[in-house]
Design a protein around this motif. Sequence first.
Motif, PDB file in Angstrom:
ATOM      1  N   ALA A   1       5.552   4.246   1.965  1.00  9.83           N
ATOM      2  CA  ALA A   1       6.068   5.452   2.613  1.00  9.83           C
ATOM      3  C   ALA A   1       6.812   5.088   3.898  1.00  9.83           C
ATOM      4  O   ALA A   1       7.878   5.654   4.193  1.00  9.83           O
ATOM      5  CB  ALA A   1       4.923   6.412   2.911  1.00  9.83           C
ATOM      6  N   MET A   2       6.274   4.130   4.644  1.00 11.71           N
ATOM      7  CA  MET A   2       6.895   3.707   5.894  1.00 11.71           C
ATOM      8  C   MET A   2       8.285   3.132   5.644  1.00 11.71           C
ATOM      9  O   MET A   2       9.252   3.480   6.321  1.00 11.71           O
ATOM     10  CB  MET A   2       6.007   2.658   6.563  1.00 11.71           C
ATOM     11  CG  MET A   2       6.561   2.086   7.854  1.00 11.71           C
ATOM     12  SD  MET A   2       5.506   0.741   8.449  1.00 11.71           S
ATOM     13  CE  MET A   2       5.833  -0.519   7.200  1.00 11.71           C
TER      14      MET A   2
ATOM     15  N   SER B   1       0.842  -1.186   0.000  1.00 13.75           N
ATOM     16  CA  SER B   1       0.000   0.000   0.000  1.00 13.75           C
ATOM     17  C   SER B   1       0.885   1.246   0.000  1.00 13.75           C
ATOM     18  O   SER B   1       2.079   1.182   0.316  1.00 13.75           O
ATOM     19  CB  SER B   1      -0.904   0.004   1.232  1.00 13.75           C
ATOM     20  OG  SER B   1      -0.125   0.157   2.404  1.00 13.75           O
ATOM     21  N   SER B   2       0.301   2.364  -0.346  1.00 14.41           N
ATOM     22  CA  SER B   2       1.072   3.610  -0.375  1.00 14.41           C
ATOM     23  C   SER B   2       1.614   3.949   1.012  1.00 14.41           C
ATOM     24  O   SER B   2       2.732   4.454   1.146  1.00 14.41           O
ATOM     25  CB  SER B   2       0.198   4.754  -0.895  1.00 14.41           C
ATOM     26  OG  SER B   2      -0.957   4.904  -0.097  1.00 14.41           O
ATOM     27  N   ARG B   3       0.834   3.632   2.056  1.00 15.60           N
ATOM     28  CA  ARG B   3       1.297   3.900   3.423  1.00 15.60           C
ATOM     29  C   ARG B   3       2.495   3.010   3.773  1.00 15.60           C
ATOM     30  O   ARG B   3       3.469   3.457   4.372  1.00 15.60           O
ATOM     31  CB  ARG B   3       0.160   3.662   4.419  1.00 15.60           C
ATOM     32  CG  ARG B   3       0.589   3.861   5.872  1.00 15.60           C
ATOM     33  CD  ARG B   3      -0.573   3.646   6.834  1.00 15.60           C
ATOM     34  NE  ARG B   3      -0.116   3.697   8.217  1.00 15.60           N
ATOM     35  CZ  ARG B   3       0.102   4.807   8.883  1.00 15.60           C
ATOM     36  NH1 ARG B   3      -0.095   5.969   8.305  1.00 15.60           N
ATOM     37  NH2 ARG B   3       0.508   4.762  10.139  1.00 15.60           N
ATOM     38  N   ALA B   4       2.410   1.723   3.372  1.00 15.15           N
ATOM     39  CA  ALA B   4       3.511   0.802   3.659  1.00 15.15           C
ATOM     40  C   ALA B   4       4.774   1.217   2.902  1.00 15.15           C
ATOM     41  O   ALA B   4       5.884   1.164   3.443  1.00 15.15           O
ATOM     42  CB  ALA B   4       3.117  -0.620   3.293  1.00 15.15           C
TER      43      ALA B   4
ATOM     44  N   MET C   1       4.334   6.864  12.152  1.00 12.40           N
ATOM     45  CA  MET C   1       3.808   5.965  11.138  1.00 12.40           C
ATOM     46  C   MET C   1       3.810   4.508  11.579  1.00 12.40           C
ATOM     47  O   MET C   1       3.061   3.682  11.053  1.00 12.40           O
ATOM     48  CB  MET C   1       4.634   6.084   9.849  1.00 12.40           C
ATOM     49  CG  MET C   1       4.555   7.449   9.194  1.00 12.40           C
ATOM     50  SD  MET C   1       5.798   7.660   7.887  1.00 12.40           S
ATOM     51  CE  MET C   1       5.198   6.507   6.673  1.00 12.40           C
ATOM     52  N   THR C   2       4.682   4.156  12.541  1.00  9.58           N
ATOM     53  CA  THR C   2       4.851   2.765  12.926  1.00  9.58           C
ATOM     54  C   THR C   2       4.888   2.659  14.443  1.00  9.58           C
ATOM     55  O   THR C   2       4.635   3.622  15.153  1.00  9.58           O
ATOM     56  CB  THR C   2       6.162   2.202  12.350  1.00  9.58           C
ATOM     57  OG1 THR C   2       7.271   2.868  12.989  1.00  9.58           O
ATOM     58  CG2 THR C   2       6.252   2.427  10.856  1.00  9.58           C
TER      59      THR C   2
END
Length: 307
Positions: free
Chosen positions: A10-11, A5-8, A247-248
Amino acid sequence: MPFLSSRAMAMWMVLLVTPALFSLNMLISRLVAGWLPPVNLTFWRWFLTALFAGAIAGFQLVASLPVMRREWRRLLVLGAIGMSVCGLSAYKAGETTATANIALIYASSPVMMAVLEWVFRKNRLGLVQCAGIGLCLAGVLAIVCRGDPAMLVHLNFVTGDLWALSGAVGWALYSYLLRHMPTELPFATRLPALCMGGAVAIAPLAFLETMTTGGMPWSLKAAAMLALTVVVASYASYIAYAALQRMTSVSFAGLAVYVSPFYAALYGWLFVNESLRGFHLAGAVMVLAGVWIAGRQAPVRVAGAAA
């Protein structure tokens, strides 16, 4: 195979970028060795970072001034330890030891923080965690001794490695205090306040160094190096680590500790013509494995960027 995913994505990008920014200051410590005075560099680094971060915070900083007045003592103490001591230790270490040495020794700071939690907070240490701490400290010893046990007998250590060790201890203490000192300041305003605390704390030593050595040799080259230190190695690294934590999980963000030495070794090889030796590899395995083992049962939060 499913795409991330875009979030993953980015992370993972932030995870890769953060330790690269952390390690940059260790390279800078090698590049400025014998050229820029370390105490003056530490002062100007944090003074200008405070101004830079404060300008970005804008009106938030003005609104936080009453809180800063209430918390100025703890900001001064935290700045003195986390910014002044740790920053100066890295620059002094860079005068006589390799980039990889500095990074690997600093990477042991989470384990030192676990020891502080045990000493002052009476946190229990399990057998596995103790084994991890022992393995990590053995790795630090292997690096400081450069794989030669005879150095322990003759106490013939490289000064830069001892400076790096003092910086790692200072960072562990800073992280411990930061964790247990409550604050009403948001991150955007606490960062410039801590930086200014570090600048104020080291200002007398910077003045003394200026009187004895002539201080900072201002030139276009020195200004460019200082700008790189302030904007990228200081401000951007702190922002990146804070973003990674948001984010994490804290434990995932702590992976940056493991990756930083590899960036540092790469920087040293590319820019300072350094090479890895057997004791680097042995020490890296012990330090990073020890930090991982010790953190499995009781993860330790590391504050911000090392060095």
